[in-house]
Write a protein that holds these residues in place. Structure first.
Motif, PDB file in Angstrom:
ATOM      1  N   SER A 185       0.857  -1.201  -0.206  1.00 34.91           N
ATOM      2  CA  SER A 185      -0.057  -0.067   0.021  1.00 34.91           C
ATOM      3  C   SER A 185       1.004   1.307  -0.069  1.00 34.91           C
ATOM      4  O   SER A 185       2.125   1.115   0.392  1.00 34.91           O
ATOM      5  N   GLU A 186       0.093   2.431  -0.459  1.00 33.10           N
ATOM      6  CA  GLU A 186       1.103   3.643  -0.398  1.00 33.10           C
ATOM      7  C   GLU A 186       1.125   3.948   1.027  1.00 33.10           C
ATOM      8  O   GLU A 186       2.234   4.832   1.269  1.00 33.10           O
TER       9      GLU A 186
ATOM     10  N   VAL B  94      -1.823  -4.887  -4.661  1.00 33.75           N
ATOM     11  CA  VAL B  94      -1.223  -3.239  -4.425  1.00 33.75           C
ATOM     12  C   VAL B  94      -2.172  -2.383  -4.634  1.00 33.75           C
ATOM     13  O   VAL B  94      -3.329  -2.537  -5.278  1.00 33.75           O
ATOM     14  N   PHE B  95      -2.272  -1.205  -3.715  1.00 28.33           N
ATOM     15  CA  PHE B  95      -3.409  -0.612  -3.756  1.00 28.33           C
ATOM     16  C   PHE B  95      -2.914   1.044  -3.237  1.00 28.33           C
ATOM     17  O   PHE B  95      -2.078   1.061  -2.554  1.00 28.33           O
ATOM     18  N   ASP B  96      -3.699   1.932  -3.466  1.00 28.03           N
ATOM     19  CA  ASP B  96      -3.657   3.229  -3.162  1.00 28.03           C
ATOM     20  C   ASP B  96      -5.164   3.455  -2.390  1.00 28.03           C
ATOM     21  O   ASP B  96      -6.075   3.759  -3.020  1.00 28.03           O
TER      22      ASP B  96
ATOM     23  N   PHE C  84      -6.464  -0.070  -7.361  1.00 28.60           N
ATOM     24  CA  PHE C  84      -5.702  -1.755  -6.867  1.00 28.60           C
ATOM     25  C   PHE C  84      -5.494  -1.998  -8.113  1.00 28.60           C
ATOM     26  O   PHE C  84      -5.754  -2.075  -9.405  1.00 28.60           O
TER      27      PHE C  84
ATOM     28  N   ALA D 197      -7.164  -5.327 -12.528  1.00 31.83           N
ATOM     29  CA  ALA D 197      -7.089  -3.961 -11.875  1.00 31.83           C
ATOM     30  C   ALA D 197      -8.159  -3.107 -12.215  1.00 31.83           C
ATOM     31  O   ALA D 197      -9.177  -3.065 -12.715  1.00 31.83           O
TER      32      ALA D 197
ATOM     33  N   TYR E 142       1.318   0.925  -7.683  1.00 35.28           N
ATOM     34  CA  TYR E 142       0.007   0.968  -7.199  1.00 35.28           C
ATOM     35  C   TYR E 142      -0.935   2.217  -7.810  1.00 35.28           C
ATOM     36  O   TYR E 142      -1.987   2.397  -7.229  1.00 35.28           O
ATOM     37  N   GLU E 143      -0.266   2.850  -8.688  1.00 32.51           N
ATOM     38  CA  GLU E 143      -1.027   4.155  -9.464  1.00 32.51           C
ATOM     39  C   GLU E 143      -0.978   4.232 -10.838  1.00 32.51           C
ATOM     40  O   GLU E 143      -1.936   3.902 -11.448  1.00 32.51           O
TER      41      GLU E 143
END
Length: 417
Positions: free
Chosen positions: A165-166, A185-187, A205, A247, A364-365
């Motif tokens: 994560s961020e 993975v994610f913000d 994500f 995604a 993640y972006e």
């Protein structure tokens, strides 16, 4: 009925009750009792002959408006929610049952975050948390809370092995995993600077397949230190975007929209507050090849490369229709990409003299968004190479990005060449 006008289906004779006056009967009653039957028979014969000799044309119906065989209209109550759609994809073999569960847990996290955002001013979740994340950015209260929501939902799914994560310094191994071991993975909150002013925000994500390098057992004695275990996890998380299995993003604005791709197109589901369900509203989204909207933070204009300045100067000049491009900047990547998918255009977050590698994170972006846009027929580049081909060397690695309609990105690259 005892009273009123009765209609016979065989002869179409209108029979009035005895109480009606003879003058009215004279108007209604045919001259000859046999005439209606003969006329009706002739009419039916003519209709049958017409139906047997007339060849139906494409797109026309040979049935009467009252026929039971007319085209069935979709009921206004007939909806397809995200859960049903995911099950159909599983049945078709596009995803497995484990990935279905992971995606469902992410959608649940998004519902919870949407609710928190809507009530943030009421429940005192606006403002800064008073902490700084690994990137050196001040964290908002909802940055921290949303990160916990995401992590808890993914843990409870029992199908997630690694979380990046961020808001986390390093990837987190999930102890509650039963099977699946997907890397997510994610913000949790993109555009968190917009929270206090109730403007557009979102969650991003990406999901990668399980990596055996990072599957640790209790009996694995080859890893004497936790740092070595973390190194294995980092290696498995740092994959190029081309390895993504799925995604998406969730847009929090006037509507809450969950947009997703599992590798066979882009689909968007809008949250219906009446049901508490994400309902399919945009099927197989295709980004327009061109657009007339550009989205750059022009406050950094003087910090950009001369070639990029020339490109933006070109966009401001009136085109063949006498109008220049329109500039739009939301300050939230999710909002920019959502608009672009629907109406086309180009978005850029370039490097500059103060940020040599741009401002957005690759893992993640940029990678998940590039995956979505390419699935919709668009393009994404860092100005030199395709975003999805870049393999991250660090979890929080940054990259420049130019993304949008294919023709607009091609035009931009000509200026940057």
């Amino acid at each position: 009925m005892a009273h009123g006008v009765l209609t016979s289906s065989s002869s179409h004779v209108l029979v009035s009750p005895p109480s009606i006056s003879n003058s009215i009967l004279k108007l209604r009653r045919p001259k000859s009792p046999a005439a209606p039957s003969t006329a009706a028979t002739a009419l039916r014969t003519q209709c049958k002959a017409t139906q047997s000799t007339v060849t139906p044309q494409l797109g026309t119906s040979t049935t009467t408006p009252t026929a039971k065989t007319k085209t069935k209209k979709k009921s206004s109550y007939e909806i397809e929610n995200l859960t049903t759609w995911l099950l159909k994809q599983e049945q078709a073999g596009h995803i497995d049952a484990e990935l279905t569960i992971v995606l469902s847990s992410i959608s649940l996290a998004c519902k919870q975050i949407a609710s928190l955002l809507q009530r943030s001013s009421i429940i005192n979740l606006t403002g800064a948390q008073g902490t700084i994340n690994i990137q050196g950015e001040d964290q908002k209260k909802l940055d921290v809370v949303s990160n916990e929501v995401f992590c808890n939902c993914l843990r409870s799914s029992g199908r997630t092995g690694i979380i990046a994560s961020e808001e986390e310094d390093v990837p987190v191994a999930v102890e509650e995993t039963h099977s699946g071991n997907y890397v997510v993975v994610f913000d949790p909150i993109d555009g968190s600077a917009n929270i206090d002013t109730a403007l557009t925000t979102g969650s991003i994500f990406g999901i990668y397949g399980p990596d055996k390098q990072c599957l640790l057992s209790d009996e694995d004695e080859s890893l004497p230190t936790l740092d070595q275990a973390k190194e294995r996890c980092i290696v498995s998380v740092c994959q190029p975007g081309s390895n993504l299995l799925a995604a998406g993003y969730c847009l929090y604005s006037s509507s809450v929209v969950f947009t997703l791709s599992i590798g066979n197109g882009v689909y968007a589901f809008t949250l219906d507050p009446a049901y508490g369900e994400f309902v399919l509203t945009h099927e197989d989204i295709k980004i327009p090849k061109t657009g007339k909207i550009y989205s750059f933070n022009e406050g950094n204009y003087d910090l950009w490369d001369g070639k990029l300045k020339s490109y933006l100067d070109h966009l401001r000049q009136p085109g063949s229709n006498g109008k220049p491009y329109s500039g739009r900047y939301i300050g939230c990547l999710v909002g920019e990409i959502h608009r672009m998918l629907l109406v086309g255009g180009v978005y850029g977050n370039p490097n500059n003299s103060n940020a040599k590698n741009g401002n957005l994170r690759l893992l993640y972006e940029c990678a998940p968004m590039s995956y979505l846009v390419e699935q919709a027929g668009g393009k994404a580049t860092d100005g030199v190479q395709r975003i999805l081909d870049i393999k991250p060397e660090k979890i929080h690695q940054r990259t420049p990005i130019f993304i949008g309609s294919p023709d607009e990105v091609d035009k931009l690259q000509k200026f940057l060449a």
